[in-house]
Design an enzyme around this catalytic site. Structure first.
Site, PDB file in Angstrom:
ATOM      1  N   GLU A 148      -2.861   6.259  -5.308  1.00 40.87           N
ATOM      2  CA  GLU A 148      -3.164   5.913  -4.344  1.00 40.87           C
ATOM      3  C   GLU A 148      -2.583   6.839  -3.077  1.00 40.87           C
ATOM      4  O   GLU A 148      -3.128   7.175  -1.974  1.00 40.87           O
ATOM      5  CB  GLU A 148      -2.691   4.647  -3.919  1.00 40.87           C
TER       6      GLU A 148
ATOM      7  N   TYR B 130       0.904  -1.279  -0.095  1.00 37.89           N
ATOM      8  CA  TYR B 130      -0.043   0.012  -0.081  1.00 37.89           C
ATOM      9  C   TYR B 130       0.644   1.028   0.216  1.00 37.89           C
ATOM     10  O   TYR B 130       2.087   1.157   0.841  1.00 37.89           O
ATOM     11  CB  TYR B 130      -0.839  -0.141   1.193  1.00 37.89           C
ATOM     12  N   HIS B 131       0.611   2.256  -0.833  1.00 34.95           N
ATOM     13  CA  HIS B 131       1.332   3.328  -0.971  1.00 34.95           C
ATOM     14  C   HIS B 131       0.824   4.505  -0.166  1.00 34.95           C
ATOM     15  O   HIS B 131      -0.338   5.069  -0.221  1.00 34.95           O
ATOM     16  CB  HIS B 131       1.321   3.909  -2.394  1.00 34.95           C
ATOM     17  N   GLY B 132       1.529   5.054   0.873  1.00 35.10           N
ATOM     18  CA  GLY B 132       1.220   6.278   1.857  1.00 35.10           C
ATOM     19  C   GLY B 132       1.275   7.384   1.143  1.00 35.10           C
ATOM     20  O   GLY B 132       1.785   7.543  -0.028  1.00 35.10           O
TER      21      GLY B 132
END
Length: 312
Positions: free
Chosen positions: A162, A89-91
């Protein structure tokens, strides 16, 4: 004058940590250039010749990670000995991923190659740093060569979109991207899910996104500035690998990743149109997230977790 001073102070508070990270990144590249020049190095940036300076860089970022975010890495045993594709998951700022790379290199002496958006390679003054840290374009050919050479390759299917437009609900924004699944099938390697707890509480994007979304979709450039940098607790969890199956298609593999990629308790998933998927608590990773991640994210809870010694 008072209003102007308060405004400037507020801006500095909001952006000082992200700007500090950018400063450290460019400082790292400058030190690499000095190292290269003093040692007259002309070797491939991925070669072992650079390992000593890689260790120095990794040590710096690992110290920063420990001090500022009390960083922890769990599930390293789930990484295969050989090649594989890490999906994460890309913050808003992928600083957690940088922490992961640093600790992985210090613990296992492994270099994980990172697929980055095209705009990253257009940033001035970072060419050597990108090469030494193993940042590569996301082409099928590049990924297959890296996997054939035995590297781990990491990719965030949500990417910049994202990073910019997901929020404290941790909604995945992968769209119809399934190239990573096709590469995994062609290379016959497993896919390993990865997620960092509280990454959205540490760094965020502004709520008003319509204008910036239109701007991004038309230019594919990240104009939305991140803010924050609060010293919340970061824990990266590496999930159990999804093994290569010769009898599965790329589309089926993506859906399997959706099913097993339960370390993000998201509400919606978009795949081949508007399909709604409900994530189930099927894996140990999801159990850990259910236990430790508040949805929607809560900054105060994330800060207080710095004092939680149970995970130690």
């Amino acid at each position: 004058l008072i209003i102007a001073s308060l405004t400037i102070s507020a801006i500095l508070v909001f952006f000082i940590v992200p700007l500090t990270i950018v400063f450290f990144i460019y400082l790292t590249n400058i030190l690499l250039l000095i190292y290269q020049r003093n040692n007259e190095l002309k070797a491939d940036p991925l070669s072992d010749v650079w390992n000593s300076v890689r260790k120095t860089i990794a040590s710096f970022w690992d110290i920063y990670a420990r001090i500022w975010h009390g960083y922890e890495l769990h599930g390293v045993k789930n990484l295969p000995e050989g090649p594989g594709i890490l999906v994460y998951y890309h913050g808003a700022i992928p600083i957690d991923y940088l922490y992961f790379l640093s600790r992985l290199f210090l613990w296992k002496k492994r270099l994980c190659l990172s697929v980055a958006d095209h705009f990253v390679f257009r940033l001035p003054g970072l060419r050597l740093l990108l090469g030494v840290t193993g940042v590569i374009p996301g082409t099928r050919e590049e990924c297959l060569v890296a996997l054939k050479n035995g590297y781990l390759v990491s990719i965030s299917p949500g990417g910049v979109r994202e990073a910019l437009f997901s929020d404290e609900s941790y909604q995945l924004m992968w769209g119809n991207r399934k190239g990573f699944a096709q590469v995994a099938l062609e290379a016959k390697v497993p896919i390993i899910p990865m997620y960092t707890q509280n990454v959205r509480e540490g760094y965020r994007m502004f709520k008003e996104r319509r204008f910036f979304r239109q701007l991004y979709e038309s230019t594919r450039l990240p104009f939305t500035p991140p803010y924050g940098g609060l010293p919340v607790k970061f824990r990266t969890y590496i999930g159990k690998p999804i093994p290569y199956d010769p009898n599965i298609t790329a589309e089926e593999l993506v859906e399997k990743v959706i099913s097993d990629y339960t370390f993000l308790p998201c509400i919606k998933w978009v795949f081949k149109g508007k399909f709604l998927f409900s994530f189930q608590t099927k894996t140990a990773v999801q159990a850990l997230i259910t236990k430790h991640q508040t949805i929607p994210g809560n900054i105060w809870k994330a800060l207080l977790e710095r004092f939680d010694k149970r995970r130690k």
